[in-house]
Design a protein around this motif. Structure first.
Motif, PDB file in Angstrom:
ATOM      1  N   LEU A 323       0.808  -1.162   0.238  1.00 39.93           N
ATOM      2  CA  LEU A 323      -0.041  -0.019   0.018  1.00 39.93           C
ATOM      3  C   LEU A 323       0.783   1.387  -0.046  1.00 39.93           C
ATOM      4  CD1 LEU A 323      -2.648  -1.264   2.657  1.00 39.93           C
ATOM      5  CD2 LEU A 323      -2.872  -1.210   0.166  1.00 39.93           C
ATOM      6  N   GLY A 324       2.080   1.045   0.335  1.00 39.30           N
ATOM      7  CA  GLY A 324       3.051   2.360   0.266  1.00 39.30           C
ATOM      8  C   GLY A 324       3.805   2.588  -0.621  1.00 39.30           C
ATOM      9  N   GLY A 325       5.046   3.196  -0.742  1.00 42.51           N
ATOM     10  CA  GLY A 325       5.656   3.779  -1.697  1.00 42.51           C
ATOM     11  C   GLY A 325       6.940   2.707  -2.257  1.00 42.51           C
ATOM     12  N   LYS A 326       7.207   1.908  -1.014  1.00 39.46           N
ATOM     13  CA  LYS A 326       8.340   1.029  -1.429  1.00 39.46           C
ATOM     14  C   LYS A 326       7.807  -0.324  -2.402  1.00 39.46           C
ATOM     15  CE  LYS A 326      10.539   1.878   3.159  1.00 39.46           C
ATOM     16  NZ  LYS A 326      11.033   1.356   4.241  1.00 39.46           N
ATOM     17  N   THR A 327       8.819  -0.696  -2.981  1.00 39.81           N
ATOM     18  CA  THR A 327       8.483  -1.944  -3.923  1.00 39.81           C
ATOM     19  C   THR A 327       9.651  -2.978  -3.539  1.00 39.81           C
ATOM     20  OG1 THR A 327       9.924  -0.906  -5.693  1.00 39.81           O
ATOM     21  CG2 THR A 327       7.705  -0.519  -5.796  1.00 39.81           C
ATOM     22  N   SER A 328       9.254  -4.203  -3.702  1.00 41.31           N
ATOM     23  CA  SER A 328      10.135  -5.346  -3.660  1.00 41.31           C
ATOM     24  C   SER A 328       9.666  -6.555  -4.563  1.00 41.31           C
ATOM     25  CB  SER A 328      10.061  -6.065  -2.239  1.00 41.31           C
ATOM     26  OG  SER A 328      10.898  -7.169  -2.112  1.00 41.31           O
ATOM     27  N   PRO A 329      10.394  -7.149  -5.494  1.00 45.71           N
ATOM     28  CA  PRO A 329       9.440  -8.067  -6.374  1.00 45.71           C
ATOM     29  C   PRO A 329       9.275  -9.193  -5.478  1.00 45.71           C
ATOM     30  CG  PRO A 329      12.102  -7.986  -6.539  1.00 45.71           C
ATOM     31  CD  PRO A 329      11.864  -6.747  -5.589  1.00 45.71           C
ATOM     32  N   GLY A 330       9.593  -9.513  -4.238  1.00 44.21           N
ATOM     33  CA  GLY A 330       9.129 -10.549  -3.480  1.00 44.21           C
ATOM     34  C   GLY A 330       7.777 -10.430  -2.961  1.00 44.21           C
ATOM     35  N   SER A 331       7.398  -9.245  -3.487  1.00 43.12           N
ATOM     36  CA  SER A 331       5.721  -9.035  -2.933  1.00 43.12           C
ATOM     37  C   SER A 331       5.068  -9.805  -3.793  1.00 43.12           C
ATOM     38  CB  SER A 331       5.436  -7.701  -3.282  1.00 43.12           C
ATOM     39  OG  SER A 331       6.047  -6.678  -2.560  1.00 43.12           O
ATOM     40  N   TYR A 332       5.383 -10.315  -4.893  1.00 42.85           N
ATOM     41  CA  TYR A 332       4.454 -11.115  -5.880  1.00 42.85           C
ATOM     42  C   TYR A 332       4.295 -12.565  -5.314  1.00 42.85           C
ATOM     43  CZ  TYR A 332       4.144  -7.929  -9.836  1.00 42.85           C
ATOM     44  OH  TYR A 332       3.882  -7.016 -10.599  1.00 42.85           O
ATOM     45  N   ALA A 333       5.008 -13.066  -4.162  1.00 46.62           N
ATOM     46  CA  ALA A 333       4.942 -13.936  -3.480  1.00 46.62           C
ATOM     47  C   ALA A 333       3.624 -14.120  -2.644  1.00 46.62           C
ATOM     48  CB  ALA A 333       6.105 -14.282  -2.667  1.00 46.62           C
ATOM     49  N   LEU A 334       3.157 -12.939  -2.519  1.00 43.04           N
ATOM     50  CA  LEU A 334       1.891 -12.840  -1.736  1.00 43.04           C
ATOM     51  C   LEU A 334       0.567 -13.444  -2.516  1.00 43.04           C
ATOM     52  CD1 LEU A 334       2.234  -9.220  -0.291  1.00 43.04           C
ATOM     53  CD2 LEU A 334       2.162 -11.229   1.071  1.00 43.04           C
ATOM     54  N   VAL A 335       0.938 -13.318  -3.889  1.00 40.68           N
ATOM     55  CA  VAL A 335      -0.218 -13.772  -4.732  1.00 40.68           C
ATOM     56  C   VAL A 335      -0.496 -15.273  -4.646  1.00 40.68           C
ATOM     57  CG1 VAL A 335      -1.486 -13.704  -7.207  1.00 40.68           C
ATOM     58  CG2 VAL A 335       0.054 -11.941  -6.304  1.00 40.68           C
ATOM     59  N   CYS A 336       0.502 -15.972  -4.634  1.00 45.48           N
ATOM     60  CA  CYS A 336       0.383 -17.548  -4.652  1.00 45.48           C
ATOM     61  C   CYS A 336      -0.360 -18.082  -3.609  1.00 45.48           C
ATOM     62  CB  CYS A 336       1.833 -18.281  -4.762  1.00 45.48           C
ATOM     63  SG  CYS A 336       2.768 -17.530  -6.085  1.00 45.48           S
ATOM     64  N   PRO A 337      -0.211 -17.628  -2.310  1.00 41.98           N
ATOM     65  CA  PRO A 337      -1.073 -18.373  -1.288  1.00 41.98           C
ATOM     66  C   PRO A 337      -2.584 -18.307  -1.548  1.00 41.98           C
ATOM     67  CG  PRO A 337       1.089 -17.212  -0.280  1.00 41.98           C
ATOM     68  CD  PRO A 337       0.786 -16.676  -1.727  1.00 41.98           C
ATOM     69  N   GLY A 338      -2.970 -16.941  -1.761  1.00 37.80           N
ATOM     70  CA  GLY A 338      -4.334 -16.617  -2.098  1.00 37.80           C
ATOM     71  C   GLY A 338      -4.919 -17.502  -3.163  1.00 37.80           C
ATOM     72  N   VAL A 339      -4.301 -17.487  -4.299  1.00 40.90           N
ATOM     73  CA  VAL A 339      -4.774 -18.425  -5.401  1.00 40.90           C
ATOM     74  C   VAL A 339      -4.814 -19.622  -5.069  1.00 40.90           C
ATOM     75  CG1 VAL A 339      -4.091 -19.295  -7.669  1.00 40.90           C
ATOM     76  CG2 VAL A 339      -3.731 -16.700  -7.348  1.00 40.90           C
ATOM     77  N   ALA A 340      -3.745 -20.199  -4.347  1.00 37.69           N
ATOM     78  CA  ALA A 340      -3.791 -21.745  -3.852  1.00 37.69           C
ATOM     79  C   ALA A 340      -4.769 -22.061  -2.837  1.00 37.69           C
ATOM     80  CB  ALA A 340      -2.503 -22.160  -3.281  1.00 37.69           C
ATOM     81  N   LEU A 341      -5.067 -21.187  -2.156  1.00 36.39           N
ATOM     82  CA  LEU A 341      -6.085 -21.365  -1.077  1.00 36.39           C
ATOM     83  C   LEU A 341      -7.640 -21.264  -1.782  1.00 36.39           C
ATOM     84  CD1 LEU A 341      -6.305 -21.762   1.948  1.00 36.39           C
ATOM     85  CD2 LEU A 341      -6.765 -19.293   2.320  1.00 36.39           C
ATOM     86  N   SER A 342      -7.742 -20.409  -2.602  1.00 38.57           N
ATOM     87  CA  SER A 342      -9.280 -20.388  -3.560  1.00 38.57           C
ATOM     88  C   SER A 342      -9.152 -21.612  -4.093  1.00 38.57           C
ATOM     89  CB  SER A 342      -8.842 -19.433  -4.455  1.00 38.57           C
ATOM     90  OG  SER A 342      -9.908 -19.343  -5.267  1.00 38.57           O
ATOM     91  N   VAL A 343      -8.219 -22.431  -4.734  1.00 37.83           N
ATOM     92  CA  VAL A 343      -8.262 -23.573  -5.778  1.00 37.83           C
ATOM     93  C   VAL A 343      -8.627 -24.641  -4.662  1.00 37.83           C
ATOM     94  CG1 VAL A 343      -7.030 -25.105  -7.015  1.00 37.83           C
ATOM     95  CG2 VAL A 343      -6.837 -22.748  -7.432  1.00 37.83           C
ATOM     96  N   MET A 344      -7.786 -24.790  -3.430  1.00 39.07           N
ATOM     97  CA  MET A 344      -7.936 -25.948  -2.511  1.00 39.07           C
ATOM     98  C   MET A 344      -9.263 -25.747  -1.990  1.00 39.07           C
ATOM     99  SD  MET A 344      -7.175 -28.521  -1.207  1.00 39.07           S
ATOM    100  CE  MET A 344      -5.310 -28.805  -2.117  1.00 39.07           C
ATOM    101  N   ILE A 345      -9.700 -24.621  -1.624  1.00 40.14           N
ATOM    102  CA  ILE A 345     -11.298 -24.455  -1.238  1.00 40.14           C
ATOM    103  C   ILE A 345     -12.132 -25.259  -2.113  1.00 40.14           C
ATOM    104  CG2 ILE A 345     -13.106 -23.165  -0.418  1.00 40.14           C
ATOM    105  CD1 ILE A 345     -10.883 -21.326   1.088  1.00 40.14           C
ATOM    106  N   GLN A 346     -12.150 -24.934  -3.324  1.00 43.36           N
ATOM    107  CA  GLN A 346     -13.025 -25.431  -4.383  1.00 43.36           C
ATOM    108  C   GLN A 346     -12.966 -26.895  -4.562  1.00 43.36           C
ATOM    109  OE1 GLN A 346     -15.320 -23.856  -6.344  1.00 43.36           O
ATOM    110  NE2 GLN A 346     -14.530 -21.826  -7.090  1.00 43.36           N
ATOM    111  N   PHE A 347     -11.751 -27.152  -4.405  1.00 42.62           N
ATOM    112  CA  PHE A 347     -11.614 -28.945  -4.396  1.00 42.62           C
ATOM    113  C   PHE A 347     -12.052 -29.533  -3.138  1.00 42.62           C
ATOM    114  CE2 PHE A 347      -8.551 -28.559  -7.960  1.00 42.62           C
ATOM    115  CZ  PHE A 347      -8.553 -29.723  -8.716  1.00 42.62           C
ATOM    116  N   PHE A 348     -12.005 -28.828  -2.089  1.00 39.09           N
ATOM    117  CA  PHE A 348     -12.370 -29.432  -0.715  1.00 39.09           C
ATOM    118  C   PHE A 348     -13.901 -29.437  -0.802  1.00 39.09           C
ATOM    119  CE2 PHE A 348     -13.701 -28.518   3.640  1.00 39.09           C
ATOM    120  CZ  PHE A 348     -13.469 -29.584   4.310  1.00 39.09           C
ATOM    121  N   VAL A 349     -14.471 -28.491  -1.081  1.00 40.56           N
ATOM    122  CA  VAL A 349     -16.007 -28.273  -1.095  1.00 40.56           C
ATOM    123  C   VAL A 349     -16.578 -29.286  -2.193  1.00 40.56           C
ATOM    124  CG1 VAL A 349     -17.775 -27.050  -1.941  1.00 40.56           C
ATOM    125  CG2 VAL A 349     -16.155 -25.843  -0.487  1.00 40.56           C
TER     126      VAL A 349
END
Length: 405
Positions: A323-349
């Motif tokens: 949300l701030g002005g700093k940047t780090s390419p490692g921030s893209y690692a935040l996307v993978c857990p949310g995507v993976a959790l969405s997919v696993m919930i669909q499979f679990f259900v």
């Protein structure tokens, strides 16, 4: 002397391959709509003809859902490929710089595994695109499986060579690895890459009707899957030890949740192999067993999400790097857990609760739980848009200034 503004992405890091990976993962979240909501039979996955049947005579609500899914898959696949091509070109140029030599002499050498990880994701994503948009693909799919396995095997060998270069250096040199800088789960990236190769190799095991193809896919996917688990265990244990001694590296803190996508991939790998064993070798796996298997995976994932969010909040990561002005390419690692959790919930259900008869499909409980998966998906789409603007958008007034003679 002239002054040129640069984007954060112009200061290249191999971790930018995670931008391509995230887009590819989001295309999978849209495919879940089709996988579990569209009627189909005689195949393990829906194909173009099934979607055409929905548009011809299906309920309006389902037609809207299918249209959204197809549009989402197309858009995310486009960005997946676009960012992959950009990264491959940027990596080729990066190899000619002193920064690349410095990276190969540090712990960050393992970040090079983001490249085969993203390529493997793209191959998986292209198969989804083919199923959804290419009429009659299933009629020739058996001819495609051997080529797909060769492609994944080539990516797997590439990943193993990169891992070999890394381990060969750090295990043979007295000071080849800085244990103090190991205070994150960044070193689990190689396991992530191996797991992505494994789940791709397992697809023919679940979908092919040829016993030889199924058998080869089972063996190859098992090798890379086991390699991923072994590597992940050692990386997690040593990484946690370093974090307990030195605290979590701030820019690498998102890697605390890399366990989430790793477990989703290994869970899908296991289900694909079980389906292949059932169809090809008459083994039996009961729905209740699958439900409990996925419930345990989800439990571990939720625990690591809570741990990761706790550390990120304590360190003020979101306020600075998202949300701030700093940047780090490692921030893209935040996307993978949310995507993976969405997919696993669909499979679990669907493959767990519904298949075991615990809840009714399309009932109130079903949609309440599915809403969690959709919420995670929407949140990750918003995060990707935000990160892409930060890293790949036009430089702001506060951007980096580079003087050129």
């Amino acid at each position: 002397m002239t002054t040129t503004r640069t984007r954060p992405a112009d200061s290249y890091s191999p971790l930018y391959f995670l931008a391509s990976l995230g887009a590819g993962g989001l295309s999978v979240t849209f495919f879940m709509y089709l996988m579990f909501w569209v009627p189909f039979s005689g195949r393990p996955v829906p194909v173009f003809e099934d979607l055409a049947a929905v548009f011809a005579s299906g309920p309006l609500a389902l037609q809207i859902a299918v249209a959204i899914a197809m549009a989402g898959i197309a858009v995310m696949a486009f960005f997946n490929i676009k960012l992959l091509v950009w990264n491959l070109g940027a990596l080729a140029r990066f190899r000619q710089t002193p920064a690349y030599a410095a990276l190969r002499a540090s712990n960050a050498q393992s970040a090079l595994l983001a490249a085969p990880l993203a390529v493997a994701m793209t191959i998986n994503g292209l198969f989804i695109v083919g199923l959804v948009f290419v009429p009659g693909l299933w009629n020739v799919v058996e001819y495609l499986f051997p080529f797909a396995m060769l492609a994944f095997l080539a990516v797997g060998i590439w990943a193993l060579r990169l891992i070999g270069d890394f381990l060969g250096r750090v295990l043979s040199q007295p000071e080849g690895f800085d244990i103090k800088a190991h205070n994150s789960f960044a070193q689990m990236l190689p396991a992530f890459a191996l797991a992505m190769v494994a789940v791709g190799l397992a697809a023919p095991a679940a979908m092919s009707g040829n016993a030889a193809v199924v058998g080869i896919a089972l063996m190859l996917s098992s090798f890379f899957g086991v390699a991923a688990v072994v590597y992940a265990i050692f990386a997690a244990i040593t990484g946690m030890s370093a974090m307990l001694q030195h605290g979590t590296a701030r820019e690498a803190a998102p890697t605390l949740m890399v366990v989430v996508p790793l477990l989703t991939i290994l869970g899908i790998l296991s289900m694909r192999q079980s389906h292949g064993l059932h169809m090809g070798f008459d083994t039996v796996t009961h729905a209740a067993e699958t439900m409990m298997f996925m419930a345990r995976i989800l439990a571990v994932q939720v625990l690591f999400v809570l741990l990761g969010l706790l550390v990120l909040r304590k360190q003020g990561y979101f306020s600075d790097f998202v949300l701030g002005g700093k940047t780090s390419p490692g921030s893209y690692a935040l996307v993978c857990p949310g995507v993976a959790l969405s997919v696993m919930i669909q499979f679990f259900v669907n493959k767990g609760l519904v298949a075991a008869g615990l809840i009714a499909k399309f009932g109130m409980v079903y949609w309440s739980l599915t809403a969690l998966a959709i919420a995670a998906q929407i949140l990750m789409i918003a995060l990707v848009i935000r990160l892409n603007r930060q890293h790949f958008g036009q430089p702001a007034a506060t951007g980096t200034l580079v003087a050129a003679a």
